[in-house]
Write a protein that holds these residues in place. Structure first.
Motif, PDB file in Angstrom:
ATOM      1  N   ARG B 519       0.811  -1.126   0.147  1.00  0.00           N
ATOM      2  CA  ARG B 519      -0.078   0.051   0.044  1.00  0.00           C
ATOM      3  C   ARG B 519       0.654   1.340   0.038  1.00  0.00           C
ATOM      4  N   GLY B 520       2.019   1.147  -0.592  1.00  0.00           N
ATOM      5  CA  GLY B 520       2.733   2.227  -0.851  1.00  0.00           C
ATOM      6  C   GLY B 520       2.910   2.800  -2.260  1.00  0.00           C
ATOM      7  N   SER B 521       3.817   3.994  -2.183  1.00  0.00           N
ATOM      8  CA  SER B 521       3.684   4.525  -3.652  1.00  0.00           C
ATOM      9  C   SER B 521       5.269   5.085  -3.807  1.00  0.00           C
ATOM     10  N   ILE B 522       5.635   5.335  -5.248  1.00  0.00           N
ATOM     11  CA  ILE B 522       6.877   5.507  -5.607  1.00  0.00           C
ATOM     12  C   ILE B 522       6.945   6.706  -6.343  1.00  0.00           C
ATOM     13  N   GLU B 523       8.018   7.773  -5.731  1.00  0.00           N
ATOM     14  CA  GLU B 523       8.010   9.122  -6.351  1.00  0.00           C
ATOM     15  C   GLU B 523       9.653   9.206  -6.968  1.00  0.00           C
ATOM     16  N   VAL B 524       9.632   9.524  -8.146  1.00  0.00           N
ATOM     17  CA  VAL B 524      11.188   9.468  -8.598  1.00  0.00           C
ATOM     18  C   VAL B 524      11.561  11.037  -8.965  1.00  0.00           C
ATOM     19  N   THR B 525      12.444  11.619  -8.748  1.00  0.00           N
ATOM     20  CA  THR B 525      13.098  12.843  -9.148  1.00  0.00           C
ATOM     21  C   THR B 525      14.378  12.638  -9.671  1.00  0.00           C
ATOM     22  N   SER B 526      14.720  13.440 -10.884  1.00  0.00           N
ATOM     23  CA  SER B 526      16.129  13.326 -11.245  1.00  0.00           C
ATOM     24  C   SER B 526      16.579  14.625 -11.931  1.00  0.00           C
ATOM     25  N   LYS B 527      17.778  14.798 -11.914  1.00  0.00           N
ATOM     26  CA  LYS B 527      18.289  16.078 -12.354  1.00  0.00           C
ATOM     27  C   LYS B 527      19.354  15.568 -13.311  1.00  0.00           C
ATOM     28  N   PRO B 528      19.448  15.789 -14.532  1.00  0.00           N
ATOM     29  CA  PRO B 528      20.429  15.245 -15.433  1.00  0.00           C
ATOM     30  C   PRO B 528      21.885  15.726 -14.745  1.00  0.00           C
ATOM     31  N   GLN B 619      -2.089  10.365  -8.306  1.00  0.00           N
ATOM     32  CA  GLN B 619      -2.559  11.265  -9.734  1.00  0.00           C
ATOM     33  C   GLN B 619      -3.417  12.366  -9.492  1.00  0.00           C
ATOM     34  N   GLY B 620      -3.149  12.525  -8.125  1.00  0.00           N
ATOM     35  CA  GLY B 620      -4.022  14.042  -7.977  1.00  0.00           C
ATOM     36  C   GLY B 620      -4.961  13.805  -6.980  1.00  0.00           C
ATOM     37  N   ARG B 621      -5.832  14.818  -6.898  1.00  0.00           N
ATOM     38  CA  ARG B 621      -7.087  14.929  -5.819  1.00  0.00           C
ATOM     39  C   ARG B 621      -8.233  14.232  -6.735  1.00  0.00           C
ATOM     40  N   PHE B 622      -8.909  13.469  -6.167  1.00  0.00           N
ATOM     41  CA  PHE B 622     -10.077  13.012  -6.465  1.00  0.00           C
ATOM     42  C   PHE B 622     -11.271  12.926  -5.198  1.00  0.00           C
ATOM     43  N   GLY B 623     -12.522  12.754  -6.205  1.00  0.00           N
ATOM     44  CA  GLY B 623     -13.531  12.539  -5.018  1.00  0.00           C
ATOM     45  C   GLY B 623     -14.150  11.254  -5.345  1.00  0.00           C
ATOM     46  N   PHE B 624     -14.898  10.795  -4.057  1.00  0.00           N
ATOM     47  CA  PHE B 624     -15.716   9.434  -4.164  1.00  0.00           C
ATOM     48  C   PHE B 624     -16.998   9.889  -3.757  1.00  0.00           C
ATOM     49  N   VAL B 625     -18.036   9.805  -4.654  1.00  0.00           N
ATOM     50  CA  VAL B 625     -19.319   9.909  -4.188  1.00  0.00           C
ATOM     51  C   VAL B 625     -19.732   8.898  -3.320  1.00  0.00           C
ATOM     52  N   VAL B 671      -8.811   5.203  -8.271  1.00  0.00           N
ATOM     53  CA  VAL B 671      -8.562   5.997  -9.078  1.00  0.00           C
ATOM     54  C   VAL B 671      -7.854   5.431 -10.529  1.00  0.00           C
ATOM     55  N   HIS B 672      -6.990   4.653 -10.146  1.00  0.00           N
ATOM     56  CA  HIS B 672      -6.330   4.362 -11.369  1.00  0.00           C
ATOM     57  C   HIS B 672      -7.215   3.382 -12.260  1.00  0.00           C
ATOM     58  N   GLU B 673      -8.024   2.506 -11.828  1.00  0.00           N
ATOM     59  CA  GLU B 673      -9.002   1.610 -12.502  1.00  0.00           C
ATOM     60  C   GLU B 673     -10.273   2.465 -13.074  1.00  0.00           C
ATOM     61  N   ALA B 674     -10.926   3.474 -12.137  1.00  0.00           N
ATOM     62  CA  ALA B 674     -11.532   4.196 -12.568  1.00  0.00           C
ATOM     63  C   ALA B 674     -11.294   4.911 -13.852  1.00  0.00           C
ATOM     64  N   VAL B 675     -10.299   5.666 -13.785  1.00  0.00           N
ATOM     65  CA  VAL B 675      -9.790   6.436 -14.907  1.00  0.00           C
ATOM     66  C   VAL B 675      -9.531   5.693 -15.917  1.00  0.00           C
ATOM     67  N   ARG B 676      -8.923   4.447 -15.849  1.00  0.00           N
ATOM     68  CA  ARG B 676      -8.673   3.719 -16.952  1.00  0.00           C
ATOM     69  C   ARG B 676     -10.176   3.279 -17.701  1.00  0.00           C
ATOM     70  N   ALA B 677     -11.011   2.949 -16.957  1.00  0.00           N
ATOM     71  CA  ALA B 677     -12.378   2.505 -17.486  1.00  0.00           C
ATOM     72  C   ALA B 677     -12.836   3.776 -18.320  1.00  0.00           C
ATOM     73  N   SER B 696      -6.352  19.866 -13.379  1.00  0.00           N
ATOM     74  CA  SER B 696      -6.017  18.721 -12.486  1.00  0.00           C
ATOM     75  C   SER B 696      -5.537  17.691 -13.360  1.00  0.00           C
ATOM     76  N   LYS B 697      -4.094  17.233 -13.006  1.00  0.00           N
ATOM     77  CA  LYS B 697      -3.382  16.253 -13.464  1.00  0.00           C
ATOM     78  C   LYS B 697      -3.892  15.154 -13.559  1.00  0.00           C
ATOM     79  N   GLY B 698      -5.029  14.795 -12.762  1.00  0.00           N
ATOM     80  CA  GLY B 698      -5.732  13.497 -12.555  1.00  0.00           C
ATOM     81  C   GLY B 698      -6.026  12.782 -13.700  1.00  0.00           C
ATOM     82  N   ARG B 699      -6.534  13.593 -14.767  1.00  0.00           N
ATOM     83  CA  ARG B 699      -7.143  13.088 -15.860  1.00  0.00           C
ATOM     84  C   ARG B 699      -6.096  12.781 -16.985  1.00  0.00           C
ATOM     85  N   GLN B 700      -4.722  13.115 -16.824  1.00  0.00           N
ATOM     86  CA  GLN B 700      -3.737  12.797 -17.897  1.00  0.00           C
ATOM     87  C   GLN B 700      -3.236  11.533 -17.355  1.00  0.00           C
TER      88      GLN B 700
END
Lengths: 103, 704
Positions: B519-528, B619-625, B671-677, B696-700
């Motif tokens: 239940r974790g996530s990964i974040e990558v930052t890099s500078k050439p 993927q950003g902020r999302f709402g669940f109704v 969110v991942h699945e819903a957006v994919r659907a 929102s970057k959520g939709r990209q």
């Protein structure tokens, strides 16, 4: 490895064989108590013993002390094998080892 | 002389003792390994040399005590070499360190011998290592390597050889504790080792031996006062007691402090000993404190027992929730009082049981010193590993599963991130590259970082590779973070060459899977040119979470509280105004939402006013109704079982106070699945308008 206890006319004869260590310490204690209660003389043979550890030393020592206090003759018979007398000497039980040798 | 005869011959317990030794040995080896690698970096550090020596000594001593003679004999030679180092007669070099490291692997194999699936020690390799060690330490072959049976510690040469110091006399008090013999130790071993250091006179004290009938046959009552004349340093004498120091009392002091009569054979005077005992005790305790900071009062418990305990606490939390609900319904002050008390206690119990499972990440981090050292050698790069926040504590389950992902990340950094020596030199960088492992707490999460000061990730290369692999379309606007996320896609690798180390594109995918399963996530930052940093955000614990209980129709769901942000109302009018688009206006910002009723196909009428629960996801902020927000709850996570293992939007289930089951949602996945659907057609083709409908970057959606 084993401890055998035989009744004699005056008391008991006990033979320690093989390695006598913490694994048979409880048995040794029970048999020593039994031997001390069996008469006026306890003879311990270490001739077939291969090794004694500190638990065995202190049991024999305590048994000897109790024998002295209750007027039981407590002796070692035969020659103790070299490893045992060395171990006794190493642990500082010289007195003990002389009595074992004298046996 | 029969040293080994006196070793453990309690056949019934022998296996148990062997296992205990194996467990202890593994820990000592880990410490030894990290000490060696640290020593590699700071070669003059005598403290580290001491640490290595003591670790070897412990392994040797305990090993011979528990019947691992081969191991003890082998280790003895290494110990001798490090004793030479300690005495300044041998310089630490890469060769000695590398030899000791490979010896360590053999020791490990000998330690595990007999255990199922263990690699066997290679006698030829052992012999070679020993020959080299002897050559280095200048010790001619005094002990035949292969004759394991002929070796015993007592016969082996003294570790300190012929000590060069001034001849001194020491008074030593040695009183084995009640469990000394039961732990498999034998006081005669200590006496023998002391005797090897010099002239020893021994006076046993039988004062503590009780009458025969009251005597506990398995306890050692004898204590010893000794005089030792030796040229060895005090440390060497202390070393004799290293691996029994927790189960006995011992004091070492110059004999002149104890009694003025210098006759070595005179029995130690008990009164004098007590007089100086206090002072010396302090010395002894102080020494221990630096040696083993946290060993004294800790307890070793099998992990399975702990899991069982936590399970029970979990059940308790569930039952307590039922009790609270019952009490609330009954409206009986007496029941309420009891229920509140139980609630308080359960909550404390829960916190405590979670704390017990928390272990510092140090051991996992330290393990990688070896990996970095070996890889650096194989790749011909100079790399140093720096560690920060090793004391950070995490749930044991999480720590156990972190090893693999971290290994892949480090290998990847070493292989692709860090440039070859020549390139670094040309770029004017420090010749020695750095890999930095860090851990720190952040709210209910722990952030584990793996960063390097290598060449950084070439975002364009990643992008074109992704297009080539068909992971994204050529025109997709992607942010840098989204591009880096592609690295964790299955089969993705930008490496031009597949090396032994990495490049097969398997590792990174594994990292993501593992981290997500935690239940974790990964974040990558890099500078050439400046390096790359990968941050793994992991939950503190896996067993119990704080959640927010929501309902849709008759169904209840739990959202992890850590993800939730805020809640707003959604009226029918709002819906109409949105024209079918599922976007909510939150203080001027459009945030997409997902109707759980729709998503889970719940066929009940929605209430006139619904609630949108906003969550923060990768993927950003999302709402669940949802229909209603019921409140917060402590939730014990139960596995759904293997039939549901492919249902990824649900991370588990929990039993509520009223006995019903609620699913615990995984907001990220949902969110991942819903957006994919929504975004993709029936079979993964992006819908034309998707991708740039708002701020929102959520939709990209990338990495779908």
């Amino acid at each position: 490895m084993g401890i055998t206890l035989d009744k004699t006319d005056k008391g008991a004869a006990m033979a320690l064989a093989g390695t006598i260590d913490i694994a048979c310490a409880a048995e040794l204690k029970t048999l020593l108590l039994e031997a001390l209660n069996s008469g006026t003389e306890v003879i311990i043979s270490l001739a077939d013993a291969a090794d004694l550890d500190v638990t065995a030393f202190q049991l024999l020592w305590a048994a000897e002390r109790q024998a002295r206090q209750s007027g039981v003759e407590f002796t070692f018979s035969g020659q103790a094998p070299e490893p045992i007398s060395t171990a006794l000497a190493e642990a500082g039980f010289q007195q003990f080892s002389t009595s074992v040798h004298a046996g | 002389m029969s040293v080994r005869g006196a070793k453990l011959s309690m056949t019934g317990n022998a296996d148990q003792f062997k296992n205990a030794f194996r467990e202890e040995g593994r820990e000592v080896l880990v410490d030894l390994e990290s000490a060696l690698l640290e020593l590699n970096e700071s070669r003059g550090d005598l403290e580290l040399v001491g640490r290595v020596f003591r670790a070897l000594h412990t392994i040797k001593g305990s090993g011979s005590m528990f019947g691992f003679e081969e191991l003890a004999a082998f280790t003895h030679n290494l110990e001798t070499a490090f004793d030479e180092v300690r005495n300044g007669r041998l310089q630490i070099g890469s060769e000695l360190i590398d030899l000791t490291l490979s010896a360590l692997d053999q020791i490990r194999a000998m330690l595990e011998e007999g255990a199922a699936g263990a690699a066997e020690a290679d006698p030829a390799a052992c012999a070679e290592i020993l020959a080299n060690v002897r050559r280095l330490s200048g010790k001619p072959e005094r002990q035949p390597v292969k004759e394991k049976a002929a070796l015993s510690i007592a016969d082996a040469e003294t570790p300190s050889g012929a000590p060069k110091g001034e001849m001194r006399e020491w008074a030593i008090h040695f009183a084995p504790g009640p469990d000394f013999m039961l732990n498999g130790a034998n006081p005669l071993m200590q006496l023998r080792e002391l005797r090897q250091l010099g002239e020893l006179s021994v006076t046993p004290s039988m004062a503590a031996v009780p009458p025969l009938s009251e005597l506990d046959p398995e306890r050692c009552y004898v204590s010893w006062e000794m005089r030792l004349e030796t040229r060895a340093e005090r440390d060497a004498i202390c070393d004799v007691f290293i691996f029994v120091e927790d189960s006995c009392e011992w004091l070492i002091q110059p004999a002149s402090n104890v009694a003025s009569n210098s006759a070595g054979t005179a029995p130690a005077c008990a009164a004098d000993l007590t007089a100086t005992a206090l002072e010396e005790k302090r010395v002894n305790v102080g020494r221990r404190a630096t040696d083993k900071p946290d060993n004294a009062s800790s307890l070793r418990v099998p992990a399975a027992k702990l899991d069982q305990f936590v399970d029970l606490v979990g059940e308790m939390v569930t039952v307590q929730a039922r009790l609270s609900e019952l009490a609330a319904r009954r409206d009986d002050p007496e029941v309420t009082e009891v229920s509140e008390e139980i609630e308080r206690l359960t909550s404390a119990l829960r916190e405590n049981s979670m704390n017990i499972r928390m272990t510092p990440i140090r051991a996992t981090f330290e393990k990688f010193r070896r990996l970095v050292h070996d890889l650096a050698r194989d790749l011909g790069k100079d790399v140093e590993l720096t560690i920060e926040g090793a004391e950070t504590e995490l749930d044991k389950t999480v720590i156990d599963q972190l090893g693999d992902p971290l290994m892949h990340l480090i290998r990847n950094s070493m292989d692709h991130g860090i440039e070859p020596r020549a390139v670094r030199a040309a770029d004017g960088k420090r010749p020695t590259a750095t890999i930095h492992l860090s851990a720190r707490h952040s709210g209910a999460s722990v952030l584990i970082g793996v960063s390097d000061d290598g060449g950084g990730i070439d975002a364009e290369a990643v992008r074109s590779r992704a297009i080539e692999k068909g992971l994204v379309a050529a025109g997709d606007p992607l942010t840098e973070a989204e591009i880096f996320a592609l690295l964790f896609e299955p089969g993705f690798s930008t490496a031009k060459q597949v090396t032994d180390v990495s490049g097969r594109g398997v590792g990174m995918d594994v990292v993501r899977q593992k981290v997500e399963s935690l239940r974790g996530s990964i974040e990558v930052t890099s500078k050439p040119g400046a390096g790359t940093s990968v941050i793994l955000r992991l939950p503190l614990t896996l067993a119990i979470i704080d959640g927010l209980l929501v309902s849709v129709g008759d169904a209840c769901f739990v959202l992890p509280l850590a993800n939730t942000l805020e809640c707003i109302e959604l009226t029918r009018e709002d819906r109409k105004r949105a024209n079918g688009r599922q976007l909510a206006n939150v203080r001027g910002e459009l945030v997409p939402y997902i109707s759980l009723r729709q998503y889970f196909n719940i066929r009940t009428e929605p209430p006139p006013i619904e609630q949108i629960m906003f969550v923060e996801t990768e993927q950003g902020r999302f709402g669940f109704v949802v229909d209603r927000v019921l409140g917060d709850c402590q939730t014990v996570i139960k596995n759904l079982g293997r039939f549901y293992r492919h249902v990824q939007v649900v991370s588990g289930a929990t039993i509520l106070g009223n006995g019903t089951v609620a699913l615990i949602l995984d907001p990220e996945r949902l969110v991942h699945e819903a957006v994919r659907a929504i975004v993709h057609g029936p079979r993964g083709r992006p819908v034309a308008e998707a991708g740039n409908t708002g701020r929102s970057k959520g939709r990209q959606v990338i990495a779908a």
